[in-house]
Design a protein around this motif. Sequence first.
Motif, PDB file in Angstrom:
ATOM      1  N   HIS A  23       3.084   8.137   8.020  1.00  0.00           N
ATOM      2  CA  HIS A  23       2.302   8.495   6.938  1.00  0.00           C
ATOM      3  C   HIS A  23       3.000   7.939   5.663  1.00  0.00           C
ATOM      4  CE1 HIS A  23       0.388  11.242  10.178  1.00  0.00           C
ATOM      5  NE2 HIS A  23      -0.532  11.154   9.142  1.00  0.00           N
ATOM      6  N   LEU A  24       3.268   6.779   5.560  1.00  0.00           N
ATOM      7  CA  LEU A  24       3.814   5.801   4.306  1.00  0.00           C
ATOM      8  C   LEU A  24       3.073   5.909   3.188  1.00  0.00           C
ATOM      9  CD1 LEU A  24       6.953   5.319   4.586  1.00  0.00           C
ATOM     10  CD2 LEU A  24       6.335   2.999   4.840  1.00  0.00           C
ATOM     11  N   ALA A  25       3.485   6.177   2.155  1.00  0.00           N
ATOM     12  CA  ALA A  25       2.532   6.214   0.972  1.00  0.00           C
ATOM     13  C   ALA A  25       3.343   5.396  -0.043  1.00  0.00           C
ATOM     14  CB  ALA A  25       2.031   7.346   0.268  1.00  0.00           C
ATOM     15  N   LEU A  26       3.367   3.855   0.222  1.00  0.00           N
ATOM     16  CA  LEU A  26       4.104   3.036  -0.752  1.00  0.00           C
ATOM     17  C   LEU A  26       3.560   2.910  -2.109  1.00  0.00           C
ATOM     18  CD1 LEU A  26       5.544   0.339   1.555  1.00  0.00           C
ATOM     19  CD2 LEU A  26       6.856   2.372   0.454  1.00  0.00           C
ATOM     20  N   LYS A  27       3.912   2.959  -3.401  1.00  0.00           N
ATOM     21  CA  LYS A  27       3.323   2.368  -4.648  1.00  0.00           C
ATOM     22  C   LYS A  27       4.332   1.446  -5.249  1.00  0.00           C
ATOM     23  CE  LYS A  27       0.687   6.520  -5.088  1.00  0.00           C
ATOM     24  NZ  LYS A  27       0.445   7.917  -6.211  1.00  0.00           N
TER      25      LYS A  27
END
Length: 301
Positions: A23-27
Amino acid sequence: MMDECVTTIGLCKRYGSETCVDHLALKVPQGAVYGFLGPNGAGKTTTLKMLLGLVHPSAGSVRLLGHELTPRTRLAILREVGSLIESPSYYGHLTARENLEIVRRLRGLPAEEIDEALRTVRLDGQVKKPVNHFSLGMKQRLGIAAALMGRPRLLLLDEPTNGLDPSGIQEMRELIRSLPSRYGMTVIVSSHLLGEIDQMADHVGVIRQGRLVFQGTMSGLHGMSAARLALRTQDNARARSLLPVARSEGEWLLLDAMSDSEAARVSLKLAGAGIGLVRMEQRETSLEDIFLRLTGTEETL
């Protein structure tokens, strides 16, 4: 607020019962050098391969350069993305220019792209030497030159300083830092070396066992440091019973940070109890300590 060049939502990769990316949420901001930092085996390379469509996610989505990455959009998006994942590929019996000529023809690029790429990575003086005779650092730079062909808007580099000597590391660091201002591109560079990311990146994501445990600016990561007052006394056992000691570290007693007047009262309290104060100093939690705690080597933040 800068536009985001890369975003992921709920990005996962599982192999059987093993979850490699969770559940990676890169920005990743536009124009940033984004350090993707974590221990070996944390999921960095798998994540970069999912950003390139080389590995299919088990769940979640990837958005690059304002467009969602799908089988239908992948080729169009990746025309504006350069990458060097793991070791560079090259023909050892050919020169750097001849290797890049193959890339140029395959991609239908103008001839001047070769000279520009060689100048950018400082290989323009090595036009006659076969790549087999290059140092490891020169081979890495050739791999980046190939990735820069066509002036991509986004560049992904996986552990680009691995195996390089100090001179090669310095050259690679300077090259990566120059790319956003020189070409307006965004760079994601993965590494397990905190010191390298600290000297290259302005934004950072820290990954541990496939999960993102920190994301923000490098200054924000530095800002997680906590000051401590460190004491050495002639009788630490008695001093510990008198003072609000946070923890011990070898011969040192560590207290939470305090004002000068509060520190003076600590000194007087010890003197009143007949405990000699050998040394008192203020310490900042090092960036290395923060990284070790974030990645689970130490138990608490």
